[in-house]
Design an enzyme around this catalytic site. Structure first.
Site, PDB file in Angstrom:
ATOM      1  N   TYR A  75       3.774   1.105  -6.386  1.00  0.00           N
ATOM      2  CA  TYR A  75       3.343   2.381  -6.951  1.00  0.00           C
ATOM      3  C   TYR A  75       2.063   2.127  -7.746  1.00  0.00           C
ATOM      4  O   TYR A  75       2.081   1.571  -8.845  1.00  0.00           O
ATOM      5  CB  TYR A  75       4.424   2.961  -7.865  1.00  0.00           C
ATOM      6  CG  TYR A  75       5.647   3.467  -7.111  1.00  0.00           C
ATOM      7  CD1 TYR A  75       5.610   4.688  -6.458  1.00  0.00           C
ATOM      8  CD2 TYR A  75       6.820   2.725  -7.074  1.00  0.00           C
ATOM      9  CE1 TYR A  75       6.724   5.165  -5.766  1.00  0.00           C
ATOM     10  CE2 TYR A  75       7.936   3.187  -6.399  1.00  0.00           C
ATOM     11  CZ  TYR A  75       7.878   4.413  -5.740  1.00  0.00           C
ATOM     12  OH  TYR A  75       8.978   4.869  -5.065  1.00  0.00           O
ATOM     13  N   ASP A  79       0.480  10.235  -1.596  1.00  0.00           N
ATOM     14  CA  ASP A  79       0.683  11.499  -2.295  1.00  0.00           C
ATOM     15  C   ASP A  79      -0.300  12.540  -1.793  1.00  0.00           C
ATOM     16  O   ASP A  79      -1.345  12.218  -1.201  1.00  0.00           O
ATOM     17  CB  ASP A  79       0.514  11.311  -3.800  1.00  0.00           C
ATOM     18  CG  ASP A  79       1.622  10.455  -4.407  1.00  0.00           C
ATOM     19  OD1 ASP A  79       2.705  10.377  -3.784  1.00  0.00           O
ATOM     20  OD2 ASP A  79       1.390   9.859  -5.474  1.00  0.00           O
ATOM     21  N   TYR A  88      -6.650  -0.195  -1.939  1.00  0.00           N
ATOM     22  CA  TYR A  88      -6.900   1.080  -2.599  1.00  0.00           C
ATOM     23  C   TYR A  88      -8.228   1.037  -3.340  1.00  0.00           C
ATOM     24  O   TYR A  88      -8.724  -0.035  -3.701  1.00  0.00           O
ATOM     25  CB  TYR A  88      -5.803   1.391  -3.628  1.00  0.00           C
ATOM     26  CG  TYR A  88      -4.412   1.509  -3.057  1.00  0.00           C
ATOM     27  CD1 TYR A  88      -3.887   2.732  -2.705  1.00  0.00           C
ATOM     28  CD2 TYR A  88      -3.606   0.373  -2.904  1.00  0.00           C
ATOM     29  CE1 TYR A  88      -2.607   2.847  -2.202  1.00  0.00           C
ATOM     30  CE2 TYR A  88      -2.331   0.460  -2.404  1.00  0.00           C
ATOM     31  CZ  TYR A  88      -1.843   1.713  -2.051  1.00  0.00           C
ATOM     32  OH  TYR A  88      -0.572   1.810  -1.557  1.00  0.00           O
TER      33      TYR A  88
END
Length: 552
Positions: free
Chosen positions: A512, A369, A439
């Protein structure tokens, strides 16, 4: 004797045994067949642009001299086997055809072009070479080799066959014709390729090879092609559908090369290939009923389009994104830019600046994103450069990297930049589906975090998660359920706060992460919030590693 004439005489002494006698050559010349086509029809491959004196009159006189044969034509106009002499006189005005009835001017180099080839003196291949060289200079191409692509209208092949069947009918009983086969001919395409290649190698100082730089010669003759289509329609049972299977089984590369779509010729080539296949399948009797033997003379030659282009250049590497105001691709909503820039534009514009291409396409192994940074080893990407004027060297690749990495904005950096082949595209796609991603996320929960929470999170391994398409992307993604895996998680405390912590996690590609943290109104289950039994929100997210064996 001038050196050019000596060269022509020497050549004829070698080629005479392959050529027909003067009365047959006279016959072909009378029907508008050019000298170059006469040579190639009888399999003589040595004749090239170095023999400019071999015009019709020179050919006939030298051939009679070299064979040491008298004029076999009697005063009453008949030749030895009783056939009537054709009235061709090479010295008579108006007998020199401007366009060959077989090659339609292609091997005479008299074809119209944006830079009119007929304005140059003579019918030399150097006329075409000069036109190609001017295009290379005008478009600023830098080349270290070249390949030639040639597209001819199918009517040229039909003309070859028509003139051969004419000779077979007229001269089959003569000794010189016995044993001659249509397959022994040199095609117009091969003869043209040989002539142009030799001339270009000499002019450009580079060799023809399997180079990524292509010079494409596209010839069209609308009038002759229209007549051919009419003849084909008369052929009983001729329908494109009926020939499609035959074409697929018998079509060869030179009927419709792999790069046809580059020059916008796909539909025409596809149609031409069908015509070629139908002609090849046609018996001689059927062909003779449909076509004039020999081909009729023409007052118009083919029109030539010259295009020079480089096949797609692929440059791959890994990018890092340091800003939360930079999208991966250009993002516009109602003509308003979202964010300050894009990875695609930063990398693509610098690449095309160095390579000098017409356009570029940017591909990446997944995406993040706009508010997510891409850190660690970076995300694999590929840039396709269309028609690069410069084939990038290692120095050019380093120049691209330096321009990106040393920019004032410092939004994006690249690493392991390199020139790659088209196979990198498959590697990128395959790796995208199989990769793992790591992440780091700043997480807030609605109650003070405990040591038990840390232990609980860190103990989770290979957690199966079911995710419905997130609400935030439903406008552009199909609603579906996705099964994903959270491979592991770790937690770091943030000093001075009781409700914030740093979450590290490794997941299957396509997970996600934001939705895994907050649950997306129950559309992702389990979520971090449901595991901890409280509300959880993600405040910042970074990609810290993309595990792929691609551009490492």
């Amino acid at each position: 004797m001038a050196s050019g004439e000596e060269e022509a005489t020497t050549f004829l002494s070698r080629a005479a045994s392959s050529l027909p006698p003067p009365h047959a050559i006279r016959d072909l010349l009378f029907h508008g067949v050019c000298v170059r086509c006469i040579f190639r029809l009888f399999g003589v491959s040595e004749y090239d642009d170095s023999c400019p004196l071999l015009k019709a009159s020179t050919l006939l006189s030298l051939l009679k001299e070299r064979r040491n044969i008298p004029n076999a034509i009697s005063e009453n106009g008949s030749i030895a086997n009783g056939l009537t002499q054709c009235p061709y006189d090479p010295h008579a005005s108006g007998n020199e055809q401007p366009y060959c009835s077989v090659c339609l001017g292609i091997l005479q180099f008299t074809n119209g072009h944006d830079q009119d080839l007929r304005t140059c003196e003579g019918n030399s291949v150097s006329v075409l070479t000069s036109a190609i060289t001017e295009i290379l200079k005008k478009e600023a191409h830098q080349i270290d080799g070249f390949s030639i692509e040639i597209s001819l209208p199918p009517v040229v092949s039909a003309n070859d066959r028509a003139v051969w069947l004419y000779m077979k009918r007229r001269y089959a009983s003569e000794e010189w014709f016995i044993g001659k086969l249509l397959s022994q001919q040199i095609s117009v395409k091969d003869a043209l390729r040989s002539l142009v290649t030799t001339s270009l190698e000499s002019c450009l100082g580079v060799k023809s090879s399997s180079s990524s730089f292509c010079i494409r010669l596209t010839y069209i003759h609308e009038e002759a092609s229209s007549k051919l289509q009419c003849s084909m329609q008369k052929f009983h049972g001729f329908k494109i559908r009926k020939t499609e299977t035959y074409c697929k089984e018998h079509m060869v590369d030179d009927l419709c090369g792999k790069n046809e779509t580059i020059s916008g010729e796909f539909h025409r080539c596809d149609s031409d290939a069908v015509v070629h296949c139908t002609l090849n399948a046609m018996q001689d009797d059927a062909f003779s009923e449909l076509f004039m033997l020999p081909p009729e003379k023409t007052n118009n030659g083919c029109k030539l389009t010259i295009s020079c282009y480089r096949l797609t250049v692929y440059i791959g590497g890994r990018y890092l994104k340091f800003s939360r105001r930079v999208s991966q691709s250009r993002w516009m909503i109602e003509d308003e830019r979202m964010g300050e820039a894009s990875v695609e534009e930063i990398i693509g514009s610098n690449t095309i600046l160095v390579c000098g291409g017409d356009s570029y396409k940017f591909h990446a192994a997944g995406r993040e994103d706009i508010d997510v940074r891409m850190l660690g080893s970076g995300r694999p990407f590929l840039v396709e450069v269309s028609n690069a004027r410069v084939m990038p060297s290692m120095a050019n690749i380093q120049e691209i990297a330096d321009k990106i990495n040393n920019s004032n904005d410092k939004y994006v950096a690249v690493r392991n930049l390199k020139l790659v082949g088209s196979e990198a595209w498959n590697l990128l796609r395959e790796g995208e589906a199989e990769k793992q991603k790591q992440y780091a996320a700043v997480v807030w929960i609605s109650r003070p975090v405990t040591e038990e929470d840390f232990n609980k999170i860190s103990s989770i391994k290979n957690l199966d998660v079911l995710q419905k398409t997130p609400v935030r992307v439903l406008h552009r993604r199909s609603p579906m359920d996705r099964k994903k895996i959270i491979h592991w998680m770790m937690v770091d405390k943030i000093v001075g706060t009781s409700q914030y912590f740093l979450l590290h996690l490794c997941t299957q590609a396509g997970t996600y992460i934001k939705e895994f943290v907050h649950g997306d109104l129950g559309r992702t289950h389990p979520s971090l919030g449901s595991i901890l039994g409280c509300r959880a929100e993600i405040l910042q997210l970074d990609v810290t590693d993309v595990k792929m064996d691609c551009f490492d």
